[in-house]
Design a protein around this motif. Structure first.
Motif, PDB file in Angstrom:
ATOM      1  N   ASP A 155       0.844  -1.195   0.000  1.00 21.47           N
ATOM      2  CA  ASP A 155       0.000   0.000   0.000  1.00 21.47           C
ATOM      3  C   ASP A 155       0.876   1.241   0.000  1.00 21.47           C
ATOM      4  OD1 ASP A 155      -2.544  -0.971  -0.182  1.00 21.47           O
ATOM      5  OD2 ASP A 155      -3.176  -0.382   1.828  1.00 21.47           O
ATOM      6  N   ILE A 156       0.582   2.162  -0.916  1.00 27.46           N
ATOM      7  CA  ILE A 156       1.248   3.463  -0.930  1.00 27.46           C
ATOM      8  C   ILE A 156       0.165   4.516  -0.727  1.00 27.46           C
ATOM      9  CG2 ILE A 156       2.621   5.099  -2.255  1.00 27.46           C
ATOM     10  CD1 ILE A 156       3.835   2.763  -3.743  1.00 27.46           C
ATOM     11  N   LEU A 157       0.279   5.283   0.345  1.00 27.30           N
ATOM     12  CA  LEU A 157      -0.710   6.292   0.701  1.00 27.30           C
ATOM     13  C   LEU A 157      -0.096   7.679   0.593  1.00 27.30           C
ATOM     14  CD1 LEU A 157      -1.627   3.610   2.154  1.00 27.30           C
ATOM     15  CD2 LEU A 157      -2.649   5.057   3.898  1.00 27.30           C
ATOM     16  N   GLY A 158      -0.757   8.561  -0.142  1.00 23.39           N
ATOM     17  CA  GLY A 158      -0.274   9.915  -0.255  1.00 23.39           C
ATOM     18  C   GLY A 158      -1.402  10.935  -0.101  1.00 23.39           C
ATOM     19  N   PRO A 159      -1.339  11.746   0.962  1.00 21.64           N
ATOM     20  CA  PRO A 159      -0.408  11.685   2.088  1.00 21.64           C
ATOM     21  C   PRO A 159      -0.797  10.567   3.046  1.00 21.64           C
ATOM     22  CG  PRO A 159      -2.014  13.428   2.447  1.00 21.64           C
ATOM     23  CD  PRO A 159      -2.286  12.884   1.070  1.00 21.64           C
ATOM     24  N   PRO A 160       0.063  10.227   4.015  1.00 23.25           N
ATOM     25  CA  PRO A 160      -0.256   9.146   4.948  1.00 23.25           C
ATOM     26  C   PRO A 160      -1.280   9.580   5.995  1.00 23.25           C
ATOM     27  CG  PRO A 160       1.817  10.154   5.542  1.00 23.25           C
ATOM     28  CD  PRO A 160       1.402  10.795   4.248  1.00 23.25           C
ATOM     29  N   TYR A 161      -1.750   8.615   6.786  1.00 24.36           N
ATOM     30  CA  TYR A 161      -2.665   8.947   7.881  1.00 24.36           C
ATOM     31  C   TYR A 161      -1.989   9.914   8.854  1.00 24.36           C
ATOM     32  CZ  TYR A 161      -5.924   5.177   6.642  1.00 24.36           C
ATOM     33  OH  TYR A 161      -6.836   4.379   6.005  1.00 24.36           O
ATOM     34  N   SER A 162      -2.780  10.835   9.392  1.00 24.17           N
ATOM     35  CA  SER A 162      -2.275  11.780  10.386  1.00 24.17           C
ATOM     36  C   SER A 162      -3.460  12.316  11.184  1.00 24.17           C
ATOM     37  CB  SER A 162      -1.526  12.942   9.722  1.00 24.17           C
ATOM     38  OG  SER A 162      -1.208  13.945  10.672  1.00 24.17           O
ATOM     39  N   LYS A 163      -3.551  11.917  12.429  1.00 24.23           N
ATOM     40  CA  LYS A 163      -4.652  12.373  13.270  1.00 24.23           C
ATOM     41  C   LYS A 163      -4.589  13.875  13.475  1.00 24.23           C
ATOM     42  CE  LYS A 163      -7.043  11.122  17.554  1.00 24.23           C
ATOM     43  NZ  LYS A 163      -7.027  10.228  18.741  1.00 24.23           N
ATOM     44  N   GLU A 164      -3.385  14.413  13.584  1.00 22.29           N
ATOM     45  CA  GLU A 164      -3.203  15.847  13.791  1.00 22.29           C
ATOM     46  C   GLU A 164      -3.703  16.654  12.602  1.00 22.29           C
ATOM     47  OE1 GLU A 164      -0.897  13.559  14.162  1.00 22.29           O
ATOM     48  OE2 GLU A 164      -0.749  13.492  16.360  1.00 22.29           O
ATOM     49  N   ASP A 165      -3.662  16.068  11.402  1.00 24.09           N
ATOM     50  CA  ASP A 165      -4.097  16.767  10.193  1.00 24.09           C
ATOM     51  C   ASP A 165      -5.472  16.302   9.717  1.00 24.09           C
ATOM     52  OD1 ASP A 165      -1.686  18.239   9.990  1.00 24.09           O
ATOM     53  OD2 ASP A 165      -0.694  16.492   9.119  1.00 24.09           O
ATOM     54  N   ASP A 166      -6.266  15.724  10.634  1.00 21.87           N
ATOM     55  CA  ASP A 166      -7.632  15.262  10.330  1.00 21.87           C
ATOM     56  C   ASP A 166      -7.653  14.177   9.253  1.00 21.87           C
ATOM     57  OD1 ASP A 166      -8.831  17.005  12.200  1.00 21.87           O
ATOM     58  OD2 ASP A 166      -8.761  18.654  10.751  1.00 21.87           O
ATOM     59  N   ARG A 167      -6.647  13.318   9.256  1.00 18.85           N
ATOM     60  CA  ARG A 167      -6.634  12.169   8.345  1.00 18.85           C
ATOM     61  C   ARG A 167      -6.523  10.881   9.173  1.00 18.85           C
ATOM     62  NH1 ARG A 167      -2.795  15.301   5.822  1.00 18.85           N
ATOM     63  NH2 ARG A 167      -1.160  13.786   6.336  1.00 18.85           N
ATOM     64  N   ASP A 168      -7.418  10.761  10.146  1.00 17.52           N
ATOM     65  CA  ASP A 168      -7.421   9.562  10.968  1.00 17.52           C
ATOM     66  C   ASP A 168      -8.212   8.463  10.266  1.00 17.52           C
ATOM     67  OD1 ASP A 168      -6.765   7.999  13.081  1.00 17.52           O
ATOM     68  OD2 ASP A 168      -8.218   8.867  14.482  1.00 17.52           O
ATOM     69  N   CYS A 169      -7.947   7.224  10.636  1.00 16.40           N
ATOM     70  CA  CYS A 169      -8.617   6.078  10.022  1.00 16.40           C
ATOM     71  C   CYS A 169      -9.942   5.811  10.728  1.00 16.40           C
ATOM     72  CB  CYS A 169      -7.717   4.843  10.109  1.00 16.40           C
ATOM     73  SG  CYS A 169      -8.380   3.392   9.288  1.00 16.40           S
ATOM     74  N   THR A 170     -11.017   5.688   9.948  1.00 19.10           N
ATOM     75  CA  THR A 170     -12.343   5.379  10.487  1.00 19.10           C
ATOM     76  C   THR A 170     -12.800   4.027   9.949  1.00 19.10           C
ATOM     77  OG1 THR A 170     -12.917   7.729  10.566  1.00 19.10           O
ATOM     78  CG2 THR A 170     -14.734   6.151  10.672  1.00 19.10           C
ATOM     79  N   TYR A 171     -13.391   3.211  10.827  1.00 20.85           N
ATOM     80  CA  TYR A 171     -13.884   1.896  10.435  1.00 20.85           C
ATOM     81  C   TYR A 171     -15.397   1.919  10.303  1.00 20.85           C
ATOM     82  CZ  TYR A 171      -9.217   0.204  11.547  1.00 20.85           C
ATOM     83  OH  TYR A 171      -7.866   0.007  11.562  1.00 20.85           O
ATOM     84  N   TYR A 172     -15.918   0.996   9.453  1.00 20.40           N
ATOM     85  CA  TYR A 172     -17.351   0.977   9.169  1.00 20.40           C
ATOM     86  C   TYR A 172     -17.900  -0.443   9.162  1.00 20.40           C
ATOM     87  CZ  TYR A 172     -16.337   5.685   7.476  1.00 20.40           C
ATOM     88  OH  TYR A 172     -15.928   6.985   7.374  1.00 20.40           O
ATOM     89  N   LYS A 173     -19.202  -0.526   9.381  1.00 21.43           N
ATOM     90  CA  LYS A 173     -19.961  -1.760   9.204  1.00 21.43           C
ATOM     91  C   LYS A 173     -21.001  -1.494   8.125  1.00 21.43           C
ATOM     92  CE  LYS A 173     -22.981  -5.031  11.602  1.00 21.43           C
ATOM     93  NZ  LYS A 173     -23.629  -5.369  12.902  1.00 21.43           N
ATOM     94  N   ASP A 174     -21.128  -2.403   7.150  1.00 19.61           N
ATOM     95  CA  ASP A 174     -22.082  -2.163   6.081  1.00 19.61           C
ATOM     96  C   ASP A 174     -23.408  -2.875   6.347  1.00 19.61           C
ATOM     97  OD1 ASP A 174     -21.063  -4.695   5.698  1.00 19.61           O
ATOM     98  OD2 ASP A 174     -20.971  -4.535   3.516  1.00 19.61           O
TER      99      ASP A 174
END
Length: 288
Positions: free
Chosen positions: A221-240
């Motif tokens: 996996d290449i992510l651009g930009p990477p996850y960053s909680k400080e920059d409001d790019r935190d990971c959120t999980y879901y149930k469908d």
């Protein structure tokens, strides 16, 4: 999928990488050579020191040129350039081989199998990480806020299911909860390596996805930009949740069940998600 990296650790590995690069360069001049390898994830924990690799170095240099930082999306030309490099990438370019016991194991775990990951490189513009999934292992449904993501299946077979949000719709049905939004399936297929690189964008291409391993597999996996909680790019999980009888824009399901739509409900990080980080010891990147 969010994983934590250590700035000091990355700096130390960069220094070690430069030393190893120079050692391998001298060895090549003398007619020497070396091989790279990974540890067994999680059974293949012992890892071998990796040599420098022209392929992984080329990938790194293209990533440096393609990713410009937060709130930017690579141009179509840059996307194509990076995709071409990834499409040509082989398992051995990152020190992998089907001869490793991990990729020969076809047993099914009785409990939730752990997922192993290793960072190849991480900076504020992008991150490169490999995930190792044993059979039946699942990376839960999660998002990539503000990111462009390139996923390259290196070995094995996995099922990928991805969604994009649907904003323009009409419905007389209530969502499962206040944390639910309507989404449409973008991909719902099995993939077997070697195959084309999967690309998703901040709002299109299947930004919310889940992986399920059918055989032991490895995905870069290449992510651009990477996850960053400080920059409001935190990971959120879901149930469908299943959905039917939805009207989107000017189109309607006309009372029939349209299986391409789902309610996605935001949830806490799944308690049974097991992630094990190991040090990357494959072919090294020369940074700077």
């Amino acid at each position: 999928m969010k994983v934590e990296g250590s700035a000091m650790g990355e700096k130390r590995k960069a220094v070690e990488g430069r030393k190893k690069y120079e050692q391998e360069r001298i060895a090549r001049r003398r007619g020497g050579g070396g091989g790279g390898g990974f540890g067994r994830p999680p059974r293949v924990r012992r890892v071998l020191a990796g040599s420098s690799s022209a392929a992984i170095q080329r990938l790194f240099e293209v990533c440096m040129a393609v990713f410009k930082g937060a709130r930017t999306v690579p141009s179509p030309k840059d996307v194509q350039m990076l995709q071409l490099v990834l499409d040509k990438l082989k398992p051995e370019d990152v020190g992998l081989s089907t001869d490793l016991p991990f990729f020969k194991d076809r047993s099914t775990a009785k409990e939730t199998p752990a997922i192993t990951y290793t960072h190849i490189y991480n900076c504020d513009k992008f991150s490169m990480c490999i995930f190792f999934l044993p059979p039946t292992a699942v990376i839960p449904l999660h998002n990539h806020p503000g990111m462009t993501v390139f996923s390259k299946l290196l070995l094995g077979t996995m099922h990928i299911k991805s969604y994009d949000w649907v904003d323009n719709y009409k419905t007389d049905k209530d969502p499962p909860s206040a944390q639910s939004r309507l989404a449409k399936i973008v991909e719902n297929s099995d993939f077997t390596a070697p195959c084309e690189t999967s690309i998703l964008y901040p709002t299109t291409g299947g930004n919310i996805h889940t992986f399920r391993a059918i055989t032991p597999c490895a995905v870069l996996d290449i992510l651009g930009p990477p996850y960053s909680k400080e920059d409001d790019r935190d990971c959120t999980y879901y149930k469908d949740h299943l959905y039917a009888d939805v009207a989107v824009g000017d189109s309607t399901a006309n009372g029939s069940c349209d299986n391409s739509f789902r309610w996605l409900e935001e949830i806490e990080t799944p308690k049974d998600l097991k992630m094990i980080g190991v040090e990357y010891r494959g072919p090294q990147i020369l940074d700077g």
